[in-house]
Design a protein around this motif. Structure first.
Motif, short mmCIF file in Angstrom:
data_model
loop_
_atom_site.label_atom_id
_atom_site.label_comp_id
_atom_site.label_asym_id
_atom_site.label_seq_id
_atom_site.Cartn_x
_atom_site.Cartn_y
_atom_site.Cartn_z
N ALA A 137 0.83 -1.21 0.00
CA ALA A 137 0.00 0.00 0.00
C ALA A 137 0.86 1.26 0.00
N ALA A 138 1.94 1.24 0.79
CA ALA A 138 2.84 2.38 0.83
C ALA A 138 3.51 2.60 -0.52
N ILE A 139 3.86 1.52 -1.19
CA ILE A 139 4.50 1.63 -2.51
C ILE A 139 3.59 2.32 -3.50
N VAL A 140 2.36 1.84 -3.63
CA VAL A 140 1.47 2.40 -4.65
C VAL A 140 0.97 3.78 -4.26
N GLN A 141 0.82 4.05 -2.95
CA GLN A 141 0.34 5.36 -2.52
C GLN A 141 1.36 6.46 -2.81
N THR A 142 2.64 6.09 -2.94
CA THR A 142 3.66 7.10 -3.25
C THR A 142 3.89 7.21 -4.75
N GLY A 143 3.05 6.57 -5.54
CA GLY A 143 3.10 6.76 -6.98
C GLY A 143 3.98 5.82 -7.76
N VAL A 144 4.53 4.79 -7.12
CA VAL A 144 5.36 3.82 -7.83
C VAL A 144 4.46 2.87 -8.62
N ASP A 145 4.75 2.70 -9.88
CA ASP A 145 4.01 1.76 -10.72
C ASP A 145 4.59 0.38 -10.47
N CYS A 146 3.81 -0.46 -9.79
CA CYS A 146 4.39 -1.71 -9.30
C CYS A 146 3.39 -2.86 -9.40
N GLN A 147 3.90 -4.02 -9.82
CA GLN A 147 3.13 -5.25 -9.80
C GLN A 147 3.32 -5.89 -8.42
N ILE A 148 2.22 -5.97 -7.65
CA ILE A 148 2.27 -6.54 -6.32
C ILE A 148 1.91 -8.01 -6.41
N THR A 149 2.86 -8.87 -6.18
CA THR A 149 2.60 -10.30 -6.34
C THR A 149 2.04 -10.89 -5.04
N TYR A 150 1.30 -11.96 -5.19
CA TYR A 150 0.77 -12.66 -4.02
C TYR A 150 0.44 -14.08 -4.44
N ARG A 151 0.24 -14.95 -3.46
CA ARG A 151 -0.18 -16.31 -3.73
C ARG A 151 -1.70 -16.35 -3.70
N ALA A 152 -2.32 -16.68 -4.82
CA ALA A 152 -3.77 -16.69 -4.89
C ALA A 152 -4.35 -17.68 -3.89
N ALA A 153 -5.45 -17.31 -3.25
CA ALA A 153 -6.13 -18.20 -2.31
C ALA A 153 -6.68 -19.41 -3.06
N ASN A 154 -6.68 -20.56 -2.38
CA ASN A 154 -7.22 -21.77 -3.00
C ASN A 154 -8.70 -21.64 -3.31
N ASN A 155 -9.40 -20.89 -2.48
CA ASN A 155 -10.83 -20.66 -2.66
C ASN A 155 -11.02 -19.49 -3.62
N PRO A 156 -11.56 -19.72 -4.82
CA PRO A 156 -11.67 -18.63 -5.80
C PRO A 156 -12.61 -17.51 -5.36
N TYR A 157 -13.62 -17.83 -4.57
CA TYR A 157 -14.55 -16.81 -4.09
C TYR A 157 -13.87 -15.90 -3.06
N VAL A 158 -13.11 -16.50 -2.17
CA VAL A 158 -12.35 -15.71 -1.20
C VAL A 158 -11.28 -14.89 -1.91
N ASP A 159 -10.63 -15.50 -2.89
CA ASP A 159 -9.59 -14.79 -3.64
C ASP A 159 -10.14 -13.54 -4.30
N ALA A 160 -11.34 -13.65 -4.89
CA ALA A 160 -11.95 -12.49 -5.53
C ALA A 160 -12.23 -11.39 -4.50
N ARG A 161 -12.63 -11.78 -3.31
CA ARG A 161 -12.90 -10.80 -2.26
C ARG A 161 -11.61 -10.12 -1.81
N ILE A 162 -10.53 -10.90 -1.70
CA ILE A 162 -9.24 -10.32 -1.31
C ILE A 162 -8.79 -9.28 -2.32
N ARG A 163 -8.89 -9.61 -3.58
CA ARG A 163 -8.48 -8.68 -4.63
C ARG A 163 -9.33 -7.41 -4.60
#
Length: 305
Positions: A137-163
């Motif tokens: 959050a700090a990275i993007v709030q300061t204007g850095v164009d960044c791909q934030i990687t993460y491990r997708a949740a096994n549950n696709p419905y929960v994963d959509a909510r996280i995103r």
């Protein structure tokens, strides 16, 4: 029919899990920020020691700090459970935390401003310190164009909510396909985007590098990406200052060695990452995520009891 029933049962289980996720999220969002954080800490201080993860955390502390006594470990375990609970209770309200001007301090913010202004692609690295969601959050709030990687949740419905929840404060999550050195990340670097990856958990098949005096298999992907693109590793860590208030620390960049031996260069980079993560843990041991198995089975077998 045999294929249909498991698919139906799995989908139903996912949907029920998503409902529980929604209930927890809704409850946390009804509370003031500091109340939600404190509730999460109290909950896991009570329930955490009753789980198998408590034993894992204790064994990790014994490996990392063999000279510390049982009383010291008990104190750190209690504090780390408070940290874990606060962090997970804060996830549903991260938009309120990030958008509040007095809750997140950035140390060495000028470095992030430099990366943003120059469109200087770097490979951000960090670990699971305190509330690690503060870092992207700090990275993007300061204007850095960044791909934030993460491990997708096994549950696709929960994963959509996280995103969706992360989108509220500007973080667009990206789950790499094809391992830690995904082609998509290299493509992002080529277009001037930075990438951010966690690099402190066990990675089977990774580089075996020292970590608290024991070899720990560590993902080489961040180092490999930085070497391939000719950029630096940019470490960041997060510290909790008080309650639901934080300091995101932007460390000095790690300039990697470039020799004729790429394997040796990768191993050297991984060792430097492990050294940085270890130093931060030694500084604030209660704020690391101790409940995952970081070392090999052989290291745990070396413990007595």
């Amino acid at each position: 029919m045999s294929d249909t029933r498991p698919r139906f049962a799995q989908d139903l289980a996912w949907r029920l899990e998503a409902l529980a996720f929604d209930a927890f999220t809704g409850a946390m969002r009804l509370l003031p920020v500091d109340w939600a954080s404190a509730f999460g800490g109290a909950l896991t201080r009570t329930l955490g020691p009753l789980t198998g993860a408590h034993k894992t955390a204790d064994r990790n502390l014994r490996l990392a700090f063999p000279g510390k006594d049982e009383a010291w470990r008990a104190d750190i375990l209690k504090k780390q459970w408070d940290e874990v609970g606060r962090t997970f209770a804060e996830f549903p309200i991260m938009d309120r935390i990030i958008l509040s001007p007095d809750r997140v301090e950035i140390e060495n913010a000028e470095r992030l401003a430099q990366i943003a202004a120059r469109r200087e692609p770097v490979v951000f690295i960090s670990g699971h310190f305190s509330n690690w969601e503060v870092m992207p959050a700090a990275i993007v709030q300061t204007g850095v164009d960044c791909q934030i990687t993460y491990r997708a949740a096994n549950n696709p419905y929960v994963d959509a909510r996280i995103r969706k929840s992360r989108f509220r404060y500007g973080v667009r999550l990206f789950a790499p396909k094809g391992g830690d050195g995904a082609k998509e990340l290299l493509a992002a670097l080529k277009t001037g985007q930075s990438v951010a990856l966690m690099n402190d958990q066990k990675f089977n098949g990774g580089v075996a590098a020292p970590f608290f005096g024991h070899l720990a298999h560590t993902a080489p992907g961040p180092t490999r990406l930085a070497l391939r693109f000719g950029t630096v590793l940019q470490p960041m860590t997060v510290e909790r200052t008080k309650g639901a208030r934080f300091k995101a620390v932007v460390h000095e960049p790690i300039v990697l060695e470039h020799t004729d031996d790429r394997t040796a260069d990768i191993e050297a980079g991984v060792r430097r990452i492990n050294d940085l993560v270890e130093a931060q843990i030694r500084k604030r041991p209660h704020e690391w995520f101790w409940v995952h198995k970081r070392w090999s089975a052989e290291a745990y077998d070396s413990l007595k009891g």
